[in-house]
Scaffold this motif. Structure first.
Motif, PDB file in Angstrom:
ATOM      1  N   ALA A 174      -2.319 116.981 -39.155  1.00 32.24           N
ATOM      2  CA  ALA A 174      -0.929 116.782 -39.576  1.00 32.24           C
ATOM      3  C   ALA A 174      -0.365 118.148 -39.941  1.00 32.24           C
ATOM      4  N   ILE A 175       0.153 118.828 -38.947  1.00 32.03           N
ATOM      5  CA  ILE A 175       0.638 120.188 -39.157  1.00 32.03           C
ATOM      6  C   ILE A 175       1.876 120.424 -38.305  1.00 32.03           C
ATOM      7  N   LEU A 176       2.881 121.033 -38.927  1.00 30.22           N
ATOM      8  CA  LEU A 176       4.055 121.461 -38.189  1.00 30.22           C
ATOM      9  C   LEU A 176       3.772 122.878 -37.693  1.00 30.22           C
ATOM     10  N   LEU A 177       3.558 123.007 -36.398  1.00 40.93           N
ATOM     11  CA  LEU A 177       3.271 124.318 -35.810  1.00 40.93           C
ATOM     12  C   LEU A 177       4.588 125.025 -35.526  1.00 40.93           C
ATOM     13  N   TYR A 178       4.880 126.032 -36.327  1.00 40.21           N
ATOM     14  CA  TYR A 178       6.136 126.747 -36.187  1.00 40.21           C
ATOM     15  C   TYR A 178       6.194 127.460 -34.838  1.00 40.21           C
ATOM     16  N   THR A 179       7.315 127.297 -34.163  1.00 38.78           N
ATOM     17  CA  THR A 179       7.468 127.869 -32.826  1.00 38.78           C
ATOM     18  C   THR A 179       8.027 129.284 -32.847  1.00 38.78           C
ATOM     19  N   GLY A 180       8.597 129.700 -33.974  1.00 39.47           N
ATOM     20  CA  GLY A 180       9.279 130.988 -34.032  1.00 39.47           C
ATOM     21  C   GLY A 180      10.707 130.914 -33.546  1.00 39.47           C
ATOM     22  N   GLN A 181      11.130 129.736 -33.075  1.00 37.64           N
ATOM     23  CA  GLN A 181      12.497 129.507 -32.632  1.00 37.64           C
ATOM     24  C   GLN A 181      13.167 128.523 -33.593  1.00 37.64           C
ATOM     25  N   GLN A 182      14.450 128.747 -33.856  1.00 34.85           N
ATOM     26  CA  GLN A 182      15.181 127.833 -34.727  1.00 34.85           C
ATOM     27  C   GLN A 182      15.101 126.403 -34.180  1.00 34.85           C
ATOM     28  N   PRO A 183      14.927 125.426 -35.055  1.00 31.80           N
ATOM     29  CA  PRO A 183      14.841 125.541 -36.520  1.00 31.80           C
ATOM     30  C   PRO A 183      13.432 125.718 -37.038  1.00 31.80           C
ATOM     31  N   TYR A 184      12.425 125.713 -36.146  1.00 33.31           N
ATOM     32  CA  TYR A 184      11.043 125.659 -36.609  1.00 33.31           C
ATOM     33  C   TYR A 184      10.476 127.053 -36.832  1.00 33.31           C
TER      34      TYR A 184
ATOM     35  N   ARG B 116       0.645 128.591 -38.016  1.00 29.20           N
ATOM     36  CA  ARG B 116      -0.105 127.734 -38.936  1.00 29.20           C
ATOM     37  C   ARG B 116       0.265 127.971 -40.397  1.00 29.20           C
ATOM     38  N   LEU B 117       1.012 129.019 -40.683  1.00 28.94           N
ATOM     39  CA  LEU B 117       1.276 129.385 -42.071  1.00 28.94           C
ATOM     40  C   LEU B 117       2.200 128.370 -42.723  1.00 28.94           C
ATOM     41  N   GLY B 118       1.659 127.583 -43.626  1.00 31.07           N
ATOM     42  CA  GLY B 118       2.486 126.713 -44.443  1.00 31.07           C
ATOM     43  C   GLY B 118       2.887 125.393 -43.829  1.00 31.07           C
ATOM     44  N   GLY B 119       2.555 125.168 -42.557  1.00 31.09           N
ATOM     45  CA  GLY B 119       2.942 123.907 -41.945  1.00 31.09           C
ATOM     46  C   GLY B 119       1.901 122.818 -42.084  1.00 31.09           C
ATOM     47  N   ASN B 120       0.792 123.129 -42.763  1.00 30.38           N
ATOM     48  CA  ASN B 120      -0.318 122.181 -42.856  1.00 30.38           C
ATOM     49  C   ASN B 120      -0.074 121.149 -43.946  1.00 30.38           C
ATOM     50  N   MET B 121      -0.109 119.879 -43.571  1.00 30.69           N
ATOM     51  CA  MET B 121      -0.076 118.784 -44.534  1.00 30.69           C
ATOM     52  C   MET B 121      -1.501 118.326 -44.828  1.00 30.69           C
ATOM     53  N   MET B 122      -2.287 118.178 -43.767  1.00 29.92           N
ATOM     54  CA  MET B 122      -3.699 117.841 -43.900  1.00 29.92           C
ATOM     55  C   MET B 122      -4.371 118.122 -42.568  1.00 29.92           C
ATOM     56  N   ASN B 123      -5.643 118.548 -42.615  1.00 28.75           N
ATOM     57  CA  ASN B 123      -6.319 118.852 -41.356  1.00 28.75           C
ATOM     58  C   ASN B 123      -7.720 118.246 -41.306  1.00 28.75           C
ATOM     59  N   TYR B 124      -8.295 118.313 -40.120  1.00 29.54           N
ATOM     60  CA  TYR B 124      -9.600 117.701 -39.857  1.00 29.54           C
ATOM     61  C   TYR B 124     -10.698 118.314 -40.701  1.00 29.54           C
ATOM     62  N   GLY B 125     -10.639 119.644 -40.919  1.00 27.47           N
ATOM     63  CA  GLY B 125     -11.644 120.304 -41.751  1.00 27.47           C
ATOM     64  C   GLY B 125     -11.663 119.737 -43.156  1.00 27.47           C
ATOM     65  N   GLU B 126     -10.484 119.547 -43.751  1.00 29.31           N
ATOM     66  CA  GLU B 126     -10.428 118.962 -45.087  1.00 29.31           C
ATOM     67  C   GLU B 126     -11.034 117.563 -45.091  1.00 29.31           C
ATOM     68  N   LEU B 127     -10.683 116.750 -44.097  1.00 28.60           N
ATOM     69  CA  LEU B 127     -11.217 115.386 -44.031  1.00 28.60           C
ATOM     70  C   LEU B 127     -12.738 115.397 -44.006  1.00 28.60           C
ATOM     71  N   GLN B 128     -13.330 116.247 -43.165  1.00 24.41           N
ATOM     72  CA  GLN B 128     -14.787 116.280 -43.060  1.00 24.41           C
ATOM     73  C   GLN B 128     -15.435 116.703 -44.380  1.00 24.41           C
ATOM     74  N   LEU B 129     -14.801 117.600 -45.098  1.00 21.39           N
ATOM     75  CA  LEU B 129     -15.357 118.044 -46.377  1.00 21.39           C
ATOM     76  C   LEU B 129     -15.159 116.986 -47.466  1.00 21.39           C
ATOM     77  N   LEU B 130     -14.076 116.215 -47.382  1.00 22.69           N
ATOM     78  CA  LEU B 130     -13.932 115.063 -48.269  1.00 22.69           C
ATOM     79  C   LEU B 130     -15.072 114.077 -48.044  1.00 22.69           C
ATOM     80  N   LEU B 131     -15.386 113.823 -46.780  1.00 18.70           N
ATOM     81  CA  LEU B 131     -16.458 112.894 -46.447  1.00 18.70           C
ATOM     82  C   LEU B 131     -17.815 113.453 -46.861  1.00 18.70           C
ATOM     83  N   ALA B 132     -17.981 114.784 -46.771  1.00 18.58           N
ATOM     84  CA  ALA B 132     -19.226 115.408 -47.230  1.00 18.58           C
ATOM     85  C   ALA B 132     -19.425 115.163 -48.717  1.00 18.58           C
ATOM     86  N   GLU B 133     -18.358 115.309 -49.508  1.00 22.05           N
ATOM     87  CA  GLU B 133     -18.464 115.045 -50.945  1.00 22.05           C
ATOM     88  C   GLU B 133     -18.750 113.571 -51.212  1.00 22.05           C
ATOM     89  N   ALA B 134     -18.048 112.687 -50.502  1.00 18.63           N
ATOM     90  CA  ALA B 134     -18.270 111.250 -50.696  1.00 18.63           C
ATOM     91  C   ALA B 134     -19.711 110.875 -50.372  1.00 18.63           C
TER      92      ALA B 134
END
Length: 490
Positions: free
Chosen positions: A256-266, A340-358
């Motif tokens: 879940a990431i908004l990949l900025y294109t460098g073109q308006q508006p993104y 990728r700077l700042g457009g991340n809401m949640m990513n696969y790496g975080e999910l896997q590490l959440l599951l590792a803790e669980a």
């Protein structure tokens, strides 16, 4: 006289609504002409809402989160976040912007429900996920907040009561469960140009469903130690008992990431900034640089400049007043336009590490090592870098069978710290939950050396919604930055 009184009433209501619990921008027009509907189509609201919210959180991630969490250190001696000092005025910016965003989020749901077009349940599901995302940011920042009666300026509820965090979390879980069922119903019969109005998933209900369930796991794990909401049972249901009903991210392609294109508006919030304005008053912190050096992590040269030829080094966090250290390694200036700077809401790496803790804590019957390694690989891949299995020969990354659970938890959380770079306030929220990072303690720390537990309520809310503010403070036990929110209390 009557006209003057009416205008003054609306002006006062606007002011209170803006600062107390989520106003609408066209408040006067809506409330003076109730027969005129200005509700936008649901698909037209998604892109602007995401762009505005992500850029607003990015600026405060740089200003507050990164300083508290020793990603960066400011050279502005008067900015005290890295010393654990937060001025009361800091609260207003995110409070105001998150509540304004919630107005649009809930308008998406209302508009989709009113549209009565086949497939519009997809937009209802998207709205519920975005509501849970933004509302969780609010309650995790402040604790008890206006929630059930917030954003009801159209109904003249302009001084909303504050709701207890357990009740808010329970409702967030209901929304995510409902979103999972709504999005299960299938795709929209939309044209390509309409689907493209969603810059995250191109209005794909299956991908939104994966995000909603992954976000669900983030929030469930945050409160798993609290018995009130049966979060551990739900985690087990999602992973062990009925995983087919709760699809999750499968790879970085689902992020879940908004990949900025460098073109308006993104474009990022820093895209048009001068290099100095982006990077000139900060450098990377010792904690950040030293840990990446210890790991021999391939993300280091991607994220940081060399302080001197061939050498990476960081600044002291928590330095004493009047003793500003020299900047060392800094962010690369071109990062201000990084997709990728700042457009991340949640990513696969975080999910896997959440599951590792669980898995490590026994919430699910799975192998924590496999999840941990998947999370590390995904976190490195996120920044277009590569590692192989030799990365885990390093004792700092090994996750060996002989390591204690506490040592393994620290490895999980440092890698999660890296996956959460430039992601709103998640690093700070997770540290407050676990304390599983060995942050350095600078000699100039204030606040009795105590990491802040929350932001205080905005000053203007204290004055314009005083009765509800007073009730919330009484319920919370105080309004200081050291007052723990519900899920931080043991």
């Amino acid at each position: 006289m009557k006209t003057t009184l009416k205008i003054n009433y609306i002006a006062a209501a606007m002011a209170i609504c803006l600062v107390s619990a989520g106003c609408v921008k066209n408040f006067v027009e809506i409330n003076t002409n109730p027969n005129n509907s200005n509700t936008a189509s649901p698909q037209s609201l998604i892109g602007p809402l995401l762009l505005s919210t992500l850029n607003n959180t990015l600026t405060r991630n740089f200003r507050i989160n990164n300083e508290l969490m020793q990603v960066t250190v400011t050279t502005a001696d008067s900015r005290e976040f890295h010393r654990y000092e937060i001025r009361p005025a800091e609260s207003e910016y995110m409070w105001r912007n998150w509540y304004l965003a919630l107005t649009n989020v809930r308008d998406i749901y209302t508009s989709a429900a009113a549209g009565q077009q086949p497939g519009y349940q997809t937009y209802q599901g998207i709205s519920l996920i975005l509501d849970a995302w933004i509302s969780s940011l609010l309650t995790d920042m402040f604790g008890d907040v206006p929630y059930f009666d917030s954003n009801k300026g159209r109904d003249f509820i302009i001084t909303a009561k504050f709701d207890a965090q357990p009740a808010i979390y329970a409702d967030l879980f209901q929304k995510l469960d409902s979103a999972n069922q709504l999005l299960k119903l299938g795709a929209l019969p939309e044209t390509d140009d309409v689907r493209a109005l969603d810059p995250i998933y191109n209005t794909d209900p299956n991908l939104w469903r994966r995000f909603g369930n992954s976000l669900y796991l983030r929030l469930l794990l945050r409160v798993a130690h609290k018995e009130e909401l049966d979060a551990i049972d739900k985690i087990k249901e999602m992973i062990d008992i009925n995983p087919g009903e709760y699809p999750l991210f499968r790879s970085n392609a689902d992020n879940a990431i908004l990949l900025y294109t460098g073109q308006q508006p993104y474009i990022t919030a820093f895209h048009t900034a001068r290099d100095f304005d982006f990077n000139g008053d900060k450098g990377y912190a010792e904690f950040f640089i030293n840990n990446l050096l210890t790991l021999n992590d391939p993300r280091l040269p991607i994220l940081a400049t060399q302080a001197t030829l061939g050498v990476y080094s960081g600044m002291q966090s928590g330095y004493p007043r009047g003793s500003v250290p020299q900047r060392e390694s800094t962010l690369h200036a071109p990062m201000k336009s990084n997709s990728r700077l700042g457009g991340n809401m949640m990513n696969y790496g975080e999910l896997q590490l959440l599951l590792a803790e669980a898995a490590l804590k026994g919430y699910i019957d799975k192998d924590p090592t496999a999840y941990y390694r998947n999370g590390v690989y995904a976190g490195v891949e996120f920044w277009d870098a590569e590692i192989d299995d030799t990365y885990f020969d390093n004792p700092a990354a090994n996750f060996a069978e002989a390591d204690t659970d506490n040592e393994k938890l620290k490895m999980i959380h440092f890698q999660k710290y890296l996956t959460l770079l430039f992601t709103d306030f998640q690093q700070w929220y997770e540290y407050r939950r676990t304390g599983a990072l060995d942050l350095y303690r600078g000699p100039g720390l204030e606040n009795n050396g105590q990491m802040p537990s929350r932001l205080n309520y905005p000053i203007i809310v204290q004055s314009l919604n005083k009765a509800n503010y007073d009730a919330a403070v009484a319920a919370m036990g105080g309004d200081s930055i050291n007052e723990k929110v519900w899920w931080q209390r043991q």
